[in-house]
Design a protein around this motif. Structure first.
Motif, mmCIF file in Angstrom:
data_model
loop_
_atom_site.group_PDB
_atom_site.id
_atom_site.type_symbol
_atom_site.label_atom_id
_atom_site.label_comp_id
_atom_site.label_asym_id
_atom_site.label_seq_id
_atom_site.Cartn_x
_atom_site.Cartn_y
_atom_site.Cartn_z
ATOM 1 N N THR A 1 15.549 -47.399 -45.955
ATOM 2 C CA THR A 1 16.032 -46.242 -45.216
ATOM 3 C C THR A 1 15.216 -45.001 -45.591
ATOM 4 N N GLN A 2 15.384 -43.950 -44.805
ATOM 5 C CA GLN A 2 14.727 -42.682 -45.095
ATOM 6 C C GLN A 2 15.171 -42.129 -46.452
ATOM 7 N N GLU A 3 16.441 -42.256 -46.746
ATOM 8 C CA GLU A 3 16.972 -41.755 -48.021
ATOM 9 C C GLU A 3 16.356 -42.495 -49.207
ATOM 10 N N LYS A 4 16.246 -43.818 -49.091
ATOM 11 C CA LYS A 4 15.646 -44.613 -50.164
ATOM 12 C C LYS A 4 14.166 -44.280 -50.319
ATOM 13 N N TYR A 5 13.486 -44.064 -49.194
ATOM 14 C CA TYR A 5 12.064 -43.727 -49.266
ATOM 15 C C TYR A 5 11.848 -42.399 -49.993
ATOM 16 N N LYS A 6 12.696 -41.414 -49.710
ATOM 17 C CA LYS A 6 12.552 -40.118 -50.376
ATOM 18 C C LYS A 6 12.729 -40.271 -51.888
ATOM 19 N N LYS A 7 13.661 -41.122 -52.288
ATOM 20 C CA LYS A 7 13.862 -41.369 -53.714
ATOM 21 C C LYS A 7 12.610 -41.994 -54.335
ATOM 22 N N LEU A 8 12.030 -42.998 -53.659
ATOM 23 C CA LEU A 8 10.809 -43.633 -54.157
ATOM 24 C C LEU A 8 9.642 -42.653 -54.173
ATOM 25 N N PHE A 9 9.571 -41.810 -53.154
ATOM 26 C CA PHE A 9 8.524 -40.785 -53.062
ATOM 27 C C PHE A 9 8.532 -39.904 -54.300
ATOM 28 N N TRP A 10 9.724 -39.470 -54.709
ATOM 29 C CA TRP A 10 9.820 -38.590 -55.864
ATOM 30 C C TRP A 10 9.603 -39.339 -57.178
#
Length: 287
Positions: free
Chosen positions: A217-226
């Motif tokens: 999901t977009q939320e999970k991707y943002k977490k991985l991004f950070w």
């Protein structure tokens, strides 16, 4: 002559209502402290009856060359030498791909984070306000619309002469194709430059393409991004803790310790982040 040209374009688009390739020129600034340095890339928006795909022409050309080399190597030798036939990513600045499925317009972005490939679903809605302002862009009569998305205010010009509710990147939902799009800072700009029929067999697919991406999901991707942004050498550290680093060398062939390699990775990442501070989805940089 212009009217005839427009008629021929519209006839081609409407007669072949699907499998159309719209070619955009994308101008973008990667470093807000150096706005005079503007990068440029040609982008393809391929529309078929089932959906669309938005991606870089340079990546398409690179990948096609790579696949052709792989297949030629296999045919000639029965094996594949990855090192000897690697194709450099010269001039390919945009690596992501955006997919939209019709008629629901489900959005997903395929990108890499570290060593892994991800397909990121995005359920955020783009709410447009259509304005009365109109102007001619190239061959087409266009109308203005505005929206806020991913941390930016966007201005779009769409044309009902091109009957597709689609556009560059993740943008869609207007009563005609978006032929020009820019954010308020004008540091991300797309403009339609050409319309061609899309050959459905391209780009070529091969079993030597990248591995299947991980769906998140977009939320999970943002977490991985950070996670990667905070610790760019995380993969190296995990390999070192497992004793899997092996012998490493620098560009001159001299031995490099694992600690030195980790430090070098962190420094390169910090320099890259400092000079790439103007992501198209600006809200990714907000925790």
């Amino acid at each position: 002559m212009k009217k005839l040209s427009l008629f021929l374009i519209l006839f081609s688009v409407l007669y072949n209502a699907q499998n159309q390739r719209f070619i955009y020129e994308y101008h973008f600034v990667r470093d807000t402290l150096n706005k005079n340095e503007v990068s440029k890339e040609l982008m393809y928006l391929d529309i078929s009856k089932d959906g669309s795909k938005f991606y870089s022409r340079d990546v398409f050309v690179r990948d096609s060359m790579r696949i052709a080399k792989y297949e030629k190597e296999i045919a000639a030798t029965g094996s594949m030498n990855f090192t000897g036939i690697a194709t450099p990513r010269k001039n390919a600045l945009v690596s992501y791909k955006v997919f939209k499925t019709y008629p629901a317009y489900k959005i997903s972005l395929q990108t890499r984070n570290g060593s892994d490939s991800y397909k990121v679903s995005d359920e955020r809605k783009i709410d447009w306000k259509i304005l009365p302002e109109k102007m001619k862009i190239g061959e087409f009569e266009a109308q203005k619309a505005i929206s806020y998305f991913a941390g930016r205010k966007w201005m779009a010009w769409f044309s009902t002469e091109l009957p597709f509710q689609d556009g560059p990147y993740k943008f869609h939902g207007l009563p005609g194709l978006i032929i020009k799009l820019e954010d308020e800072s004008k540091t991300h700009q797309y403009e339609l430059k050409a319309v061609n029929k899309y050959v459905a067999t391209q780009p070529r697919q091969s079993k030597f393409d990248d591995e299947d991406p991980i769906n998140i999901t977009q939320e999970k991707y943002k977490k991985l991004f950070w996670e990667l942004r905070d610790d760019p050498a995380k993969a190296f550290k995990e390999m070192m803790s497992k004793g899997n680093m092996g012998n490493m060398q620098d560009g001159n062939g001299s031995a490099v310790s694992a600690a030195a390699m980790i430090k070098r990775t962190e420094n390169i990442a910090k320099e890259y982040q400092a000079k790439n501070n103007n992501l198209i989805e600006l809200d990714l940089l907000i925790r």
